[in-house]
Design an enzyme around this catalytic site. Structure first.
Site, PDB file in Angstrom:
ATOM      1  N   ASP A   1      -2.620 -51.953 -12.713  1.00  0.00           N
ATOM      2  CA  ASP A   1      -2.810 -52.118 -14.154  1.00  0.00           C
ATOM      3  C   ASP A   1      -1.524 -52.670 -14.758  1.00  0.00           C
ATOM      4  O   ASP A   1      -0.440 -52.119 -14.524  1.00  0.00           O
ATOM      5  CB  ASP A   1      -3.150 -50.781 -14.811  1.00  0.00           C
ATOM      6  CG  ASP A   1      -4.494 -50.223 -14.350  1.00  0.00           C
ATOM      7  OD1 ASP A   1      -5.181 -50.904 -13.564  1.00  0.00           O
ATOM      8  OD2 ASP A   1      -4.847 -49.112 -14.776  1.00  0.00           O
TER       9      ASP A   1
ATOM     10  N   ASP B   1     -18.897 -48.930 -18.619  1.00  0.00           N
ATOM     11  CA  ASP B   1     -18.133 -47.717 -18.866  1.00  0.00           C
ATOM     12  C   ASP B   1     -19.036 -46.722 -19.580  1.00  0.00           C
ATOM     13  O   ASP B   1     -19.656 -47.055 -20.594  1.00  0.00           O
ATOM     14  CB  ASP B   1     -16.910 -48.022 -19.730  1.00  0.00           C
ATOM     15  CG  ASP B   1     -16.003 -49.077 -19.103  1.00  0.00           C
ATOM     16  OD1 ASP B   1     -16.045 -49.220 -17.865  1.00  0.00           O
ATOM     17  OD2 ASP B   1     -15.263 -49.743 -19.841  1.00  0.00           O
TER      18      ASP B   1
END
Length: 239
Positions: A8, A129
């Protein structure tokens, strides 16, 4: 089952956030491309890259993303801030194997069909999600009135080659997860499903293997030493 380490990126560094929230950095490392290269050297067969700045609408990590594609030879999948067909194409042309489409795909499903037609379904992954059994978008701030299974079937019809499923209730908390929605999603579609969220032990990987997921993204657990990636990668060889 692929074991997929995450890289990330925020402000040019490799970070790990709690539930994706800015200001909750648990790990901060320089040289994201070097981190990705290390995971490859340990045996990772795919690496998951997230542009956290891109997710906030800031396109400032292009140089780092390009460096990762140049220094890593295994397939790379990239998500975060992909808000246009043109930018998705730019990333695919840059060398990423798959682009991960989230909010843009849910708000404009036709974009999935267009990109799959141009680049091939296998290079288009849709991110779903889920919070409280409903899909959330826009950085997990807005809930839509559909379940992950309903959305996954819709995108399968549109030409998506795979689904990335994140259970937001557990993301970044290292607190385990609920297997039931994972299994239900895998059973709902024929395309591969990759899971992300809450994985904190080798036992978690063992349980996920029974759901039929094609792969598991691991982030915080390997950066904080709860899972040894070398040990985790042994699950790739188990049937």
């Amino acid at each position: 089952m692929l074991i997929i380490p995450a890289v990330d990126i925020k402000d040019g560094k490799c970070v790990q956030l709690v539930q994706g929230k800015p200001g909750t950095e648990q790990v901060v490392l320089d040289d994201p491309a070097g981190v990705a290269g290390r995971w490859e050297s340990l045996g990772a067969e795919t690496i998951h890259v997230v542009d956290l700045d891109g997710a906030l609408g800031l396109e400032k990590n292009t140089g780092i993303l390009k460096e990762i594609t140049e220094r890593v030879s295994v397939p790379l999948q990239i998500g975060g801030g992909i808000r246009s067909r043109e930018y998705a194409g730019k990333l695919l042309d840059m060398g990423f194997e798959r682009v991960i489409l989230g909010t843009m795909a849910i708000e404009n499903p036709a974009i999935v069909e267009e990109l799959a037609g141009e680049y091939g379904s296998e290079r288009i992954m849709v991110s779903l999600d889920s919070r409280d059994s409903r899909v959330v978008i826009r950085g997990w701030t807005e809930k839509v009135p559909f379940t992950a299974e309903e959305m996954a079937r819709k995108f399968q019809e549109r030409g998506a080659g795979s689904i990335l499923f994140t259970n937001v209730d557990f993301e970044g908390l290292l607190s385990g997860f609920d297997l039931k929605p994972v299994s239900e999603l895998v059973e709902a579609v024929e395309i591969p499903v990759i899971y992300s969220g809450g994985v904190s032990s080798l036992n978690d990987l063992r349980m996920l293997q029974g759901t039929g997921v094609m792969g598991v993204v691991i982030g915080s657990a390997i950066y904080r030493g709860l899972i040894d990636l070398t040990e985790a990668l042994k699950y790739q060889d188990l049937k």
